[in-house]
Scaffold this motif. Structure first.
Motif, PDB file in Angstrom:
ATOM      1  N   TRP A  40     -37.672  -1.994  22.473  1.00 41.87           N
ATOM      2  CA  TRP A  40     -36.969  -2.068  21.191  1.00 41.87           C
ATOM      3  C   TRP A  40     -35.748  -1.159  21.203  1.00 41.87           C
ATOM      4  O   TRP A  40     -35.825   0.003  21.585  1.00 41.87           O
ATOM      5  N   ILE A  51     -39.377   6.971  22.264  1.00 45.27           N
ATOM      6  CA  ILE A  51     -40.335   6.484  23.266  1.00 45.27           C
ATOM      7  C   ILE A  51     -39.584   5.934  24.470  1.00 45.27           C
ATOM      8  O   ILE A  51     -38.729   5.045  24.343  1.00 45.27           O
ATOM      9  N   LEU A  85     -39.855   5.690  17.391  1.00 44.82           N
ATOM     10  CA  LEU A  85     -39.660   4.555  18.300  1.00 44.82           C
ATOM     11  C   LEU A  85     -38.461   4.779  19.209  1.00 44.82           C
ATOM     12  O   LEU A  85     -38.497   4.440  20.395  1.00 44.82           O
ATOM     13  N   ASP A 107     -38.818   3.838  27.832  1.00 39.38           N
ATOM     14  CA  ASP A 107     -39.113   2.486  28.331  1.00 39.38           C
ATOM     15  C   ASP A 107     -39.545   1.534  27.219  1.00 39.38           C
ATOM     16  O   ASP A 107     -40.220   0.530  27.484  1.00 39.38           O
ATOM     17  N   SER A 108     -39.177   1.823  25.991  1.00 40.90           N
ATOM     18  CA  SER A 108     -39.501   0.906  24.904  1.00 40.90           C
ATOM     19  C   SER A 108     -38.542  -0.290  24.952  1.00 40.90           C
ATOM     20  O   SER A 108     -37.337  -0.119  25.142  1.00 40.90           O
ATOM     21  N   SER A 134     -45.715  -3.985  20.888  1.00 35.31           N
ATOM     22  CA  SER A 134     -45.741  -2.783  21.725  1.00 35.31           C
ATOM     23  C   SER A 134     -44.351  -2.142  21.809  1.00 35.31           C
ATOM     24  O   SER A 134     -43.338  -2.846  21.877  1.00 35.31           O
ATOM     25  N   PRO A 135     -44.278  -0.792  21.761  1.00 37.47           N
ATOM     26  CA  PRO A 135     -45.333   0.216  21.886  1.00 37.47           C
ATOM     27  C   PRO A 135     -46.090   0.540  20.603  1.00 37.47           C
ATOM     28  O   PRO A 135     -46.870   1.484  20.592  1.00 37.47           O
ATOM     29  N   ARG A 149     -35.372  -6.653  20.358  1.00 36.35           N
ATOM     30  CA  ARG A 149     -35.715  -6.677  21.778  1.00 36.35           C
ATOM     31  C   ARG A 149     -35.191  -7.973  22.390  1.00 36.35           C
ATOM     32  O   ARG A 149     -35.267  -9.051  21.784  1.00 36.35           O
ATOM     33  N   GLY A 202     -51.109   5.480  21.140  1.00 39.50           N
ATOM     34  CA  GLY A 202     -49.745   5.223  20.689  1.00 39.50           C
ATOM     35  C   GLY A 202     -49.410   6.068  19.481  1.00 39.50           C
ATOM     36  O   GLY A 202     -50.277   6.306  18.623  1.00 39.50           O
TER      37      GLY A 202
END
Length: 551
Positions: free
Chosen positions: A48, A43, A40, A45-46, A225-226, A104, A236
């Motif tokens: 979180w 990734i 995570l 542009d996450s 998401s993601p 987030r 994903g």
């Protein structure tokens, strides 16, 4: 819905939803430990972001709130929740906490439209967090929403409808049963980030028909998401599927001007998270609810007579629900520093998190066993090998779970100790643990028995080959080593004689191995003094026949 429902006002309303999901990871790689938090973090542009714990901040002192939370728990639970300090880590101790927490900040509010309500309600989002656990393929989403001066009827409806991942059915108007009419995530400018689709019956029916699992509503999918639902068409690296019932476990804190105005029916509806109705009625029969207070209420701070102002707090735990109600004006209940409200946000939340994580982990392990057994084909050697690998992996994970995460008591403080015991009782976690342990141990014993049987069979085969080889060895020894004098022959002749002997002896040995099981039956019959020669010869004949008896 009747018009004369209870008109009490909830001065401070808080609802915390906890959604356990099973992570679908490649657990078949030998020696691999999945780290979804690293995936995570990688990734782009996450939304979180991993939270840096207060214990790791550069500030010289810990906040008093976190200190009160920390000392609530016993040492083994402290190591689970917070890990060890730098000295313990350097000394080869427990190390860092197995918890990895993400948050987030893009979603600041939730707008919910209730059935038969023309005007939607807007709730503030206090925090959204995603919890990962080392070595356990379970993630837990935590969402807390708050509101002020909320009608009790609306509060009951929100509790009942907000945490639904999919509808159970659709009513005559096409709206999802038990669900809100519409749920929308809002950003800081009140722009809609994602919205529910409970009314899209065709989507849910098609998904279940194709995948045989329920479909998650669009707004919950967007919130995760993601991470993506395992059987969806989305791509994903992190995939999940639901592991429990479609209504998420929830916590709730409700502060009233005067909690004594609530009827027994109101309190039971809050505790069981039922829809609002007449306050002078019960949601179920009196016989069914006669022991509600004894089974589900923790009344350490509750007195029906209410002679003392502090005795107006009732804590209700029904397994899936943990609800706290009290009078707003009393400091012991609403104090933000060390009152029930602060305990609800910190200590009680962690108790609830641990209890539901334990249950989710046990359900995940049970699911892994079901998957392994369902894929077992005894006629396929590859399937049998895969089955053994899966069961060994599940057994190893269960043992690590038992020693790292399984607690039946996490605190010696009276309230925390009692509440955690009540949660385990309502969730039936101890019984689930024992059932899972027995099933895994049964599988481990089965594998061990199969391994012993295989080794014994190998020993029998080697014994037969050794016995028959002993005949040739003894014969050549008795006849002497000089039947053919090769001392004066050339090297080429010696190699030729070696080949002439080596080839038939090798073929005979391999043939003996092939027939070793049948030969072992003949040797058993030969050693049985109670049988006649005819029986022994019949066993010898079966060495070359098509019949093979079980030992």
């Amino acid at each position: 819905m009747p018009d004369n429902l209870h008109t009490s006002i909830v001065r401070d309303f808080r609802q915390t939803l906890l959604w356990p999901v099973q992570l679908m990871t490649d657990h078949l790689v030998p020696g691999a430990v999945d780290a979804p938090w690293e995936t995570l973090n990688a990734i782009k542009d996450s939304p979180w972001v991993e939270i840096e714990d207060d214990f790791l901040h550069s500030a010289p002192h810990l906040s008093e709130t976190r200190y009160q939370e920390f000392v609530t728990f016993m040492p083994f639970a402290q190591r689970f929740l917070y890990g060890e300090g730098k000295h313990g880590h350097a000394a080869g101790g427990y190390g860092e906490s197995p918890l990895h927490i993400f948050s987030r900040q893009d979603i600041r509010a939730v707008r919910i439209t209730l059935p038969e309500h023309a005007t939607p309600l807007t709730l503030r989002v206090a925090h959204i967090e995603l919890y990962f656990f080392f070595d356990i393929d379970v993630a837990m989403l935590a969402l807390e929403v708050t509101a002020s001066d909320l009608a009790l009827n609306d509060a009951m409806e929100i509790l009942y409808r907000l945490g639904r991942t999919y509808p159970n059915y659709w009513d005559d108007t096409g709206e999802g049963g038990h669900c809100a009419k519409r749920v929308e995530w809002l950003d800081q400018h009140d722009q809609v980030i994602a919205a529910s689709d409970y009314e899209d019956k065709a989507r849910y029916l098609a998904f279940v028909k194709e995948n045989h699992v329920p479909c998650v509503s669009l707004h919950w999918s967007a919130l995760m998401s993601p991470l993506v639902q395992h059987y969806s068409g989305q791509s994903g690296e992190l995939r999940y599927r639901e592991i429990e019932y479609q209504r998420m476990p929830l916590m709730a804190y409700l502060a009233f001007d005067d909690v004594s105005t609530l009827s027994r029916g109101d309190l039971i509806r809050l505790g069981l998270v039922c829809q609002p109705w007449h306050s002078d009625t019960l949601p179920f029969s009196e016989q069914f609810l006669q022991d509600f207070e004894q089974q589900h209420c923790y009344d350490r701070y509750w007195d029906e007579v209410r002679q003392d102002p502090w005795s107006t707090t009732r804590i209700m735990c029904t397994g899936q629900n943990f609800v706290v109600v009290g009078s707003h004006q009393h400091r012991v209940f609403s104090n933000d520093k060390n009152g029930i409200k602060r305990h609800y946000q910190n200590q009680y939340f962690l108790l609830f998190l641990i209890a539901h994580f334990q249950k989710a982990a046990l359900l995940m392990l049970s699911d892994r066993m079901v998957q392994a057994i369902s894929r077992l084909n005894m006629q396929s050697e590859d399937s049998v090998k895969s089955f053994r690998s899966n069961i060994r992996h599940v057994t190893a994970v269960f043992l690590r779970f038992t020693h790292r995460y399984w607690f039946e008591n996490v605190s010696d403080q009276a309230v925390a100790k009692d509440l955690f015991a009540l949660m385990l009782k309502q969730l039936d976690s101890v019984s689930l643990f024992e059932k899972t342990r027995r099933r895994i141990m049964d599988m481990a014993e089965y594998l061990e028995g199969e391994e012993i049987k295989r080794q014994a069979d190998t020993v029998v085969r080697l014994t037969v080959v050794t016995i028959l080889g002993l005949i040739g060895t003894m014969t050549s020894g008795l006849l002497g080593m000089n039947l053919i004098d090769l001392t004066q022959t050339s090297l080429l002749e010696k190699l030729a004689y070696f080949g002439i002997v080596f080839v038939p002896v090798s073929l005979l040995t391999f043939y003996t191995v092939i027939k070793s099981r049948r030969l072992s039956l003949f040797l058993d019959a030969l050693s049985n003094e109670s049988t006649g020669m005819r029986y022994k010869l019949s066993k010898l004949a079966r060495v070359w026949s098509g019949q093979l008896e079980d030992r």
